[in-house]
Design a protein around this motif. Sequence first.
Motif, PDB file in Angstrom:
ATOM      1  N   CYS A 124       0.853  -1.198   0.000  1.00 47.74           N
ATOM      2  CA  CYS A 124       0.000   0.000   0.000  1.00 47.74           C
ATOM      3  C   CYS A 124       0.889   1.249   0.000  1.00 47.74           C
ATOM      4  O   CYS A 124       1.720   1.422   0.882  1.00 47.74           O
ATOM      5  CB  CYS A 124      -0.903   0.005   1.237  1.00 47.74           C
ATOM      6  N   PRO A 125       0.721   2.123  -1.003  1.00 46.56           N
ATOM      7  CA  PRO A 125       1.618   3.265  -1.090  1.00 46.56           C
ATOM      8  C   PRO A 125       1.303   4.373  -0.082  1.00 46.56           C
ATOM      9  O   PRO A 125       2.131   5.238   0.164  1.00 46.56           O
ATOM     10  CB  PRO A 125       1.423   3.777  -2.523  1.00 46.56           C
ATOM     11  N   THR A 126       0.103   4.353   0.487  1.00 44.84           N
ATOM     12  CA  THR A 126      -0.198   5.321   1.543  1.00 44.84           C
ATOM     13  C   THR A 126      -0.461   4.498   2.806  1.00 44.84           C
ATOM     14  O   THR A 126      -0.232   3.311   2.816  1.00 44.84           O
ATOM     15  CB  THR A 126      -1.449   6.141   1.195  1.00 44.84           C
ATOM     16  N   ASP A 127      -0.952   5.119   3.852  1.00 39.98           N
ATOM     17  CA  ASP A 127      -1.252   4.349   5.051  1.00 39.98           C
ATOM     18  C   ASP A 127      -2.715   3.927   5.088  1.00 39.98           C
ATOM     19  O   ASP A 127      -3.313   3.828   6.154  1.00 39.98           O
ATOM     20  CB  ASP A 127      -0.891   5.142   6.311  1.00 39.98           C
ATOM     21  N   ALA A 128      -3.289   3.669   3.931  1.00 37.46           N
ATOM     22  CA  ALA A 128      -4.691   3.256   3.896  1.00 37.46           C
ATOM     23  C   ALA A 128      -4.858   1.896   4.564  1.00 37.46           C
ATOM     24  O   ALA A 128      -5.890   1.598   5.133  1.00 37.46           O
ATOM     25  CB  ALA A 128      -5.191   3.216   2.463  1.00 37.46           C
ATOM     26  N   LEU A 129      -3.825   1.072   4.485  1.00 39.21           N
ATOM     27  CA  LEU A 129      -3.852  -0.228   5.161  1.00 39.21           C
ATOM     28  C   LEU A 129      -2.729  -0.253   6.188  1.00 39.21           C
ATOM     29  O   LEU A 129      -1.603   0.157   5.895  1.00 39.21           O
ATOM     30  CB  LEU A 129      -3.626  -1.365   4.159  1.00 39.21           C
ATOM     31  N   LYS A 130      -3.081  -0.720   7.399  1.00 42.80           N
ATOM     32  CA  LYS A 130      -2.048  -0.854   8.426  1.00 42.80           C
ATOM     33  C   LYS A 130      -2.202  -2.202   9.100  1.00 42.80           C
ATOM     34  O   LYS A 130      -3.304  -2.740   9.196  1.00 42.80           O
ATOM     35  CB  LYS A 130      -2.188   0.259   9.464  1.00 42.80           C
ATOM     36  N   PHE A 131      -1.093  -2.724   9.567  1.00 37.83           N
ATOM     37  CA  PHE A 131      -1.111  -3.990  10.292  1.00 37.83           C
ATOM     38  C   PHE A 131      -0.804  -3.642  11.735  1.00 37.83           C
ATOM     39  O   PHE A 131       0.335  -3.317  12.070  1.00 37.83           O
ATOM     40  CB  PHE A 131      -0.058  -4.921   9.696  1.00 37.83           C
ATOM     41  N   ASP A 132      -1.855  -3.648  12.563  1.00 34.99           N
ATOM     42  CA  ASP A 132      -1.670  -3.064  13.885  1.00 34.99           C
ATOM     43  C   ASP A 132      -2.675  -3.684  14.848  1.00 34.99           C
ATOM     44  O   ASP A 132      -3.690  -4.231  14.431  1.00 34.99           O
ATOM     45  CB  ASP A 132      -1.924  -1.548  13.766  1.00 34.99           C
TER      46      ASP A 132
END
Lengths: 241, 632
Positions: A226-234
């Motif tokens: 993902c080039p932006t922080d639209a997806l995060k693993f958190d």
Amino acid sequence: MYDLKIVVESIEGFCDLPMEIGDYFTVSGGKIEIPEGKHMCLWALQSLMPVLPAKQRELNEENDWIPHTKRFICPDPNGRVIFRIDRLDPKTGKPLEEEIEIPPRILVNPDACTGCRACETVCAFVHTQSFNALRSRIKIEKNEIKGEDIPYICRQCGDAPCIKACPVEALSRSPKTNAILVDEDKCIGCNKCAEACPFDAISFNENNVALICDLCDGDVECVQRCPTDALKFDNKGGRKK
Amino acid sequence: MNYGYCNKALRIDLSNNLIKKEKLDEEFLKKYLGGRGLNVRRLYDEVPPEVDPLSTENKMFIGVGPLTGTLFPGAARVNFTAKSPQTKILGDSNTGGFLGPEIKFAGFDQIIIEGKADQLSYIYIKDGEAEIKSAQHLKQLDTFETQKKIKEELGDNRVQTAVIGPAAENGVKYSGIFCNMVRAAARTGMGLVLASKNIKAIAVRGTKDLSARKPDKFKQLIDKMDEEIKNHSEYEIRTRLGTTQLISSLNELGCLATRHFQTGYFEDADKVSGEYFEENYKQKEKGCFACTIPCSRYFEITKGKYKGLKSEGPEFEGLAGFSSRVGVSDIEDALYGVDLCNRYGLDVITTSECISFTMELYEKGILTSEEIDGLKPEFGNSEVVFNLIEKIKNREGFGDILADGVVTAAEKIGRGTKKLAMHVKGLEIFQADPRGIKGYGLGVAVATRGGDHLRSEPWFEFSEDAEEGKRRFGHPESAFRLEYKGKGRVVKYYEERCVLADCLEACKNTVVNMEIISFKEAAELLNTLTEYRFTPEEIKKSAERIMNVERAYIVREGIRRKDDTLPDRFLNEPLPEECGVSAGSVVELEPMLDEYYKAREWEVNTGLPTESKLSELSLDKIMLDLKKREII
């Protein structure tokens, strides 16, 4: 019934009351006690109110979210004051050590999504060696005119309504990542899991097998691409732009 | 299973309602790589010079490349190729978005459209099949509405469309093909070619599998490139501003097209810049298919007279075209101008040239207000800009004179105005002033589709790395924008990189401007992706071959060295004082041209490709054709 201590754990925005980190109050039975010299914001209290009796009670439902859900945020979007509700040990009066570490899952921020569908492409490719988005476990719904790009993906819910809805026990939890896993041999494509999913995150491939995010066994490819922080693993809640 | 290539073309004969599939063999694919390469070779073979671009004999070729639809960042592109009704030579235009991948997933490397439908129609291609559907109900709808309506009526939001707007239906020569709202294959009048075939749109949906021969290795190569991209010095600014960064940077260099190239410095550039746009209108970044450099932007104007105007973009060419080029200092006016062009389906470069050309003629007293339907087109008058866009779209009044492009307009007006028409070979030139960027000047002069920068993008001349210049192009000067030596070789090199980008169908941001992949890496990618074996030398040779096919094509249409030139102003009028370091510059083109033809091993006096060069590139059939026609 537990006694509770409600503490201001952090403030991500600006609270003009002001609440300060470390401010707290206690709940014992039906009684709220605010320590001398401290105060409590009416609006934050109002929004916390329904949760307090629920946290006081000892519930033993399977997959119950009440025991380990401890943090609540003030409804003022500028304030973002985060309250932690601790259950107190009836004997010692100290907070019970019952914090459950929620395993990380994929968090979504549609406001940052560019709609490029790199996540779909990489998901399909690492799972099936095909770039075909039909095989992806994440789906981007786009409205170009309105500029909307919304990722649909499994949130690995604590109470997993999909698992409960499956009539053939094809769904289970990964002991390693807590991801929901589909047993392709068992899945009968009945759509019950998709109907139960509150996030519209389940689709089916052409063999009618449910496609659910398996967190790539912990090495989440879509998030990496993902080039932006639209997806995060958190493992946190919340969404920040 | 398809590996990179589908090995298949779809041929649609509209006159006879025939739809057939053709196999693409290994030799053809290896020699012409994909997209632009496949298209131009077919154009050469199937559309001879006798063909009128607006007749049923003209054909439209739509090509995608081996990387299209894969994980390669920005491999989202698709080329539309035909004989151009605007320039009468090579028509070829390329766009990003999501259409290209969808064509691939539908099972094709190329779509060929020939003949003419008996009523306004659209083509619907799904998973290897195609049908022609009526588009009578879409008549005169703008590009946004058309895209929306087609998705709605096909009941599938994942359908990708390429559409034309009312400008094309009304016969404007520089109307383009639009995808994903604003992604435009806008140059050389490809929209009009579709209109002449009674085709309002092409809708595509594909769910076929596409794989890589060696998936793990391919993924590793992609991961490596993603890293390189993220660490690239240009990465941050490209994702923030996209191409609009060029307004302030070119203005600083004194070569931003301003008031029809009367100067290269726009005093209000900071009010119309990419930075200003970002701060005041941008809502979020947008990207093409699977791209890790989201250089497009979604924006909204939230107050004032354009309240509610929301769209994607703009790109540099549109933003500068409707600000500095026409002297407009209000960015919202510029955004509105771009939006009109997008909706009507017009090329922003040509439209802004036609309007700024009119403004200069009016300023100089060559044209009177009466001749321009009573309008007073002073530089900076945005109402007149919108009015003229409207008139061009409808081909009414003075708009009818402008609707064939600036060359025809100058011919109709006469009075020596041809000298002021900013075009090469009938294609209007972009928003940068060649006097301050000599390599781009050469690139534009020799570009095979006419006055266009995207055929070469010789960005190296900005690098100021003398050592690299000497190493790569034999002259330290080649690394400096105001110098001449070595530029022939620079342009040749970047022309071939552009061919590579247009054939793999990857974005020039990555392949040309950021130089993310070398010919060697391209070979590695194709060897892990496709069933065929490529060497770096073969790919390089294919790029050169494709350049030569294009040159042969335009030579066959009558183009010679004399046509490889620039508008008079760039050759003879020095850039004025305010242009800083660029002030006093003109383009001394001839020595660069000599060097370029030599680098290409073409005939220096005529610019004709030589027999030996064509043979060396296995283009004997073309060589014999040119000989038979007594051209070489």
